[in-house]
Design an enzyme around this catalytic site. Structure first.
Site, PDB file in Angstrom:
ATOM      1  N   GLU A  38       0.850  -1.194   0.000  1.00 19.91           N
ATOM      2  CA  GLU A  38       0.000   0.000   0.000  1.00 19.91           C
ATOM      3  C   GLU A  38       0.893   1.255   0.000  1.00 19.91           C
ATOM      4  O   GLU A  38       1.962   1.256   0.621  1.00 19.91           O
ATOM      5  CB  GLU A  38      -0.840  -0.059   1.295  1.00 19.91           C
ATOM      6  CG  GLU A  38      -1.746   1.110   1.551  1.00 19.91           C
ATOM      7  CD  GLU A  38      -2.470   0.968   2.917  1.00 19.91           C
ATOM      8  OE1 GLU A  38      -2.054   0.116   3.741  1.00 19.91           O
ATOM      9  OE2 GLU A  38      -3.432   1.717   3.139  1.00 19.91           O
ATOM     10  N   LYS A 109      -9.538   2.199  -1.778  1.00 21.92           N
ATOM     11  CA  LYS A 109      -9.736   1.553  -0.465  1.00 21.92           C
ATOM     12  C   LYS A 109     -11.044   1.990   0.189  1.00 21.92           C
ATOM     13  O   LYS A 109     -11.269   3.195   0.396  1.00 21.92           O
ATOM     14  CB  LYS A 109      -8.545   1.891   0.432  1.00 21.92           C
ATOM     15  CG  LYS A 109      -8.548   1.203   1.782  1.00 21.92           C
ATOM     16  CD  LYS A 109      -7.276   1.583   2.554  1.00 21.92           C
ATOM     17  CE  LYS A 109      -7.125   0.849   3.861  1.00 21.92           C
ATOM     18  NZ  LYS A 109      -5.873   1.211   4.550  1.00 21.92           N
ATOM     19  N   CYS A 147      -5.116  -3.337   2.533  1.00 17.42           N
ATOM     20  CA  CYS A 147      -4.827  -3.415   3.966  1.00 17.42           C
ATOM     21  C   CYS A 147      -6.052  -3.633   4.848  1.00 17.42           C
ATOM     22  O   CYS A 147      -6.611  -4.715   4.866  1.00 17.42           O
ATOM     23  CB  CYS A 147      -4.013  -2.200   4.401  1.00 17.42           C
ATOM     24  SG  CYS A 147      -3.096  -2.570   5.925  1.00 17.42           S
TER      25      CYS A 147
END
Ligand code: ACM
Length: 280
Positions: A38, A109, A147
């Site tokens: 990331e 995300k 993540c």
């Protein structure tokens, strides 16, 4: 296919150095798919919105996506990498998928962690799944999550329901539980997962975050094919057949996705929990 990750420690606000580090590591790569961490060009713990603005880039026109296109074309490897995306005046913590033919796809995300909630907008593209292919032309379905999305089983499930064979998972893990949770995500959805984490520590004036390394490649059986070291640079590549993910039967009566009973599931929280804390 041969697929895996590069684990390293990006330097804060040093995109050129971070791109150069990745270029060095992957110049002799022999892989169909490689996942990078990331925010791999910028570092993670932004000390101000101005710092994020300094390093965020449009996708696909920014320098980083263009570099990824060059690397994908030179190596024949499909790349998935996390980076700070600028879309006009809006910022997303995004992952970009870059195929060797230069085509790209974006995931933004959805589940933002900690102070990311003050820096980025939550993703607005859902959990899309894309077609990709190995160097010998075998097509497979590739999903992306970033993540903290691991914490929400709905993320990996959404990707599996849309046919993902492999989930690419660029990460900057802080909490210790993900390496033990991803085998479960892989097993309960019968997919391959590739978590590319970073290591190192970043400090934001008042506090520090330490990233836990231990990147991981998991099989649909829930077996860990490879777990990386805590604090070292590593490229790990495993060989597997992505289509193995498609046999989702558990026995002759049961099927991992087919036996779901969505009409019985609750998707909205109805019991109120403790007051949400506003300070950390
Ligand atoms: C995280 O989502 N980077 C912890």
């Amino acid at each position: 296919m041969k697929a895996g990750y590069l684990q390293f420690a990006p330097q804060y606000l040093r995109p050129t150095e971070n791109r150069d580090a990745v270029a060095d590591h992957i110049s002799t790569l022999d892989a169909d798919l490689l996942v990078l961490p990331e925010l791999f060009t910028s570092g993670y713990f932004f000390q101000s919105q101005a710092h994020l603005q300094e390093v965020a880039e449009p996708i696909p026109d920014g320098t980083t996506t263009q570099a990824l296109r060059e690397w994908a074309s030179a190596t024949g490897t499909t790349l998935v990498a996390g980076l700070a995306e600028r879309d006009g005046e809006v910022f997303y913590n995004s992952a970009v998928l870059v195929r060797p033919d230069g085509s790209t796809e974006t995931y933004r995300k959805v589940h933002l962690f900690y102070e990311e909630t003050e820096r980025f907008e939550p993703g607005n593209l859902g959990f899309p799944v894309f077609e990709a292919s190995t160097r010998d032309g075998t097509s497979y379905m590739l999903g992306m999550m970033v993540c903290f999305d691991w914490y929400f089983p709905e993320a990996a499930r959404s990707l599996a329901l849309q046919g993902a064979d492999v989930i690419a998972h660029p990460s900057n893990l802080v909490l210790p539980h993900c390496p033990d949770s991803m085998p479960v995500r892989a097993r309960e959805n019968h997919v391959y997962t590739i978590t590319a984490n970073r290591f190192g520590t970043e400090t934001n004036e008042t506090e520090s975050l330490t990233f836990i390394g231990m990147s991981e490649i998991c099989a649909p059986t829930g077996d860990i094919l490879h777990r990386g070291p805590r604090d070292e640079v590593e490229i790990a590549i495993e060989s597997f057949d992505p289509h193995e993910a498609r046999s989702r039967d558990i026995n002759r009566y049961n099927d991992t996705l087919g036996d779901r009973r969505p009409e019985t599931y609750v998707t909205e929280q109805t019991a109120s929990g403790p007051e949400r804390r506003t300070t950390h």
